[in-house]
Write an enzyme that holds these catalytic residues in place. Sequence first.
Site, PDB file in Angstrom:
ATOM      1  CE  LYS A 101      -3.923  -2.309   2.062  1.00 57.98           C
ATOM      2  NZ  LYS A 101      -4.961  -2.364   3.073  1.00 57.98           N
TER       3      LYS A 101
ATOM      4  CG  ASP B 142      -8.318  -0.549   3.420  1.00 55.66           C
ATOM      5  OD1 ASP B 142      -9.044  -1.354   2.810  1.00 55.66           O
ATOM      6  OD2 ASP B 142      -7.078  -0.544   3.336  1.00 55.66           O
TER       7      ASP B 142
HETATM    8  P1  NDP Z   1      -0.136  -4.979  12.520  1.00 59.43           P
HETATM    9  O1  NDP Z   1       0.802  -6.135  12.461  1.00 59.43           O
HETATM   10  O2  NDP Z   1       0.311  -3.662  11.976  1.00 59.43           O
HETATM   11  O3  NDP Z   1      -0.575  -4.758  14.088  1.00 59.43           O
HETATM   12  C1  NDP Z   1      -0.986  -5.826  14.889  1.00 59.43           C
HETATM   13  C2  NDP Z   1      -1.496  -5.313  16.252  1.00 59.43           C
HETATM   14  O4  NDP Z   1      -2.061  -6.438  16.928  1.00 59.43           O
HETATM   15  C3  NDP Z   1      -0.423  -4.744  17.188  1.00 59.43           C
HETATM   16  O5  NDP Z   1      -0.973  -3.651  17.877  1.00 59.43           O
HETATM   17  C4  NDP Z   1      -0.137  -5.911  18.148  1.00 59.43           C
HETATM   18  O6  NDP Z   1       0.277  -5.503  19.445  1.00 59.43           O
HETATM   19  C5  NDP Z   1      -1.512  -6.537  18.246  1.00 59.43           C
HETATM   20  N1  NDP Z   1      -1.501  -7.952  18.611  1.00 59.43           N
HETATM   21  C6  NDP Z   1      -1.014  -8.993  17.885  1.00 59.43           C
HETATM   22  N2  NDP Z   1      -1.243 -10.164  18.534  1.00 59.43           N
HETATM   23  C7  NDP Z   1      -1.900  -9.848  19.695  1.00 59.43           C
HETATM   24  C8  NDP Z   1      -2.418 -10.625  20.768  1.00 59.43           C
HETATM   25  N3  NDP Z   1      -2.300 -11.950  20.804  1.00 59.43           N
HETATM   26  N4  NDP Z   1      -3.040  -9.965  21.785  1.00 59.43           N
HETATM   27  C9  NDP Z   1      -3.179  -8.628  21.740  1.00 59.43           C
HETATM   28  N5  NDP Z   1      -2.701  -7.837  20.764  1.00 59.43           N
HETATM   29  C10 NDP Z   1      -2.069  -8.441  19.734  1.00 59.43           C
HETATM   30  O7  NDP Z   1      -1.467  -5.474  11.851  1.00 59.43           O
HETATM   31  P2  NDP Z   1      -2.490  -4.692  10.850  1.00 59.43           P
HETATM   32  O8  NDP Z   1      -2.967  -3.449  11.500  1.00 59.43           O
HETATM   33  O9  NDP Z   1      -1.885  -4.607   9.482  1.00 59.43           O
HETATM   34  O10 NDP Z   1      -3.674  -5.769  10.752  1.00 59.43           O
HETATM   35  C11 NDP Z   1      -4.409  -6.119  11.919  1.00 59.43           C
HETATM   36  C12 NDP Z   1      -5.580  -7.032  11.568  1.00 59.43           C
HETATM   37  O11 NDP Z   1      -6.465  -6.370  10.674  1.00 59.43           O
HETATM   38  C13 NDP Z   1      -5.174  -8.331  10.890  1.00 59.43           C
HETATM   39  O12 NDP Z   1      -5.873  -9.369  11.560  1.00 59.43           O
HETATM   40  C14 NDP Z   1      -5.687  -8.164   9.459  1.00 59.43           C
HETATM   41  O13 NDP Z   1      -6.084  -9.423   8.928  1.00 59.43           O
HETATM   42  C15 NDP Z   1      -6.878  -7.261   9.654  1.00 59.43           C
HETATM   43  N6  NDP Z   1      -7.260  -6.438   8.468  1.00 59.43           N
HETATM   44  C16 NDP Z   1      -8.524  -6.558   7.931  1.00 59.43           C
HETATM   45  C17 NDP Z   1      -8.922  -5.780   6.840  1.00 59.43           C
HETATM   46  C18 NDP Z   1     -10.309  -5.951   6.246  1.00 59.43           C
HETATM   47  O14 NDP Z   1     -10.572  -5.447   5.158  1.00 59.43           O
HETATM   48  N7  NDP Z   1     -11.222  -6.611   6.910  1.00 59.43           N
HETATM   49  C19 NDP Z   1      -8.018  -4.783   6.242  1.00 59.43           C
HETATM   50  C20 NDP Z   1      -6.732  -4.709   6.886  1.00 59.43           C
HETATM   51  C21 NDP Z   1      -6.377  -5.518   7.957  1.00 59.43           C
HETATM   52  P3  NDP Z   1       1.836  -5.216  19.819  1.00 59.43           P
HETATM   53  O15 NDP Z   1       2.130  -3.817  19.358  1.00 59.43           O
HETATM   54  O16 NDP Z   1       1.878  -5.363  21.296  1.00 59.43           O
HETATM   55  O17 NDP Z   1       2.644  -6.261  19.090  1.00 59.43           O
END
Ligand code: NDP
Length: 266
Positions: free
Chosen positions: A64, A100
């Site tokens: 993106k 989005d």
């Molecule tokens: P990122 O990798 O940028 O961020 C992930 C976040 O999740 C971080 O804040 C991380 O915390 C947190 N996290 C991960 N595992 C855990 C856990 N077990 N418990 C609590 N917090 C957790 O991800 P994205 O923002 O790119 O994507 C996030 C989600 O959004 C994904 O599941 C993706 O599939 C979904 N998505 C859906 C879309 C749609 O169209 N429906 C579009 C885009 C994304 P920390 O900082 O502590 O590591």
Amino acid sequence: MKELFAVFGNPVYHSKSPLMHNLAFRTLKYDGCYTRWLLVEGEKLRETFFDLGFKGVNITVPHKEWAFKAADVVEDFAAEVRAVNTLVLKEGKLHGYNTDAPGFYRALTRLGEVKTALIMGAGGTARALSLFLRSKGVEIEVVNRSAGRLEWFEKEGFVCHTWEEFEVKGHDAIINTTSAGLTDDALPMPEELLDRALKEARYAVDVIYGKETPFLKEAKKLGLPHFDGSEMLLQQGIIAFDHFTDHRYTLEEIEKAMRPFLELGT
Ligand code: NDP
């Protein structure tokens, strides 16, 4: 002449976008065809677009930001988040959009009035949603497992917490943007904290799609109106289709043509 569209990503084989857009092309009798394209090198995005003669593309993970760089003209919100998920060729120029967050907002407003929201997670999705919702007047708080990624939100002026110092105040909507529950049975916050937050909320939203997460199961048990990531996927697709087809249809017409894709197995 038939217009060609695609989704660029890596990986891209799992994408539901071709199904969604082709269904709408067929139903609306628009002469377009939508495919998937595995783009390995983001630097080649613009070249690939022109070499293959596309009219428009969607861009998914991890390109993106490359799409933002490839565009000649970028709409305001996409420029703010430096992330483009829709590119359309108009009079020789590539126009970039981010559909989005607007798609998410369209789904959110259907739940009812949302004045305050708690966003769980601090990744790329949380960034885009927090900025867009704030621009629409929604008061945002962000809670994340660890402090590191919260720095950006603090700089942007959002109220932020880690789990340890988060106190439940009651929000209209609770939004899960973490990947907790995507491939495991984890909750996005410790159970006791999450339960209290859900009990004081009016709506619950998960951006994950393809499965019912433990978070959404909890919300359903409490009878909260909710939606998941498949609704967000659909809504961003509706807005992208509107750009692809140069605003020929109303969003309602596009939605009517596209929504049945949700029953085709997302
Ligand atoms: P990122 O990798 O940028 O961020 C992930 C976040 O999740 C971080 O804040 C991380 O915390 C947190 N996290 C991960 N595992 C855990 C856990 N077990 N418990 C609590 N917090 C957790 O991800 P994205 O923002 O790119 O994507 C996030 C989600 O959004 C994904 O599941 C993706 O599939 C979904 N998505 C859906 C879309 C749609 O169209 N429906 C579009 C885009 C994304 P920390 O900082 O502590 O590591």
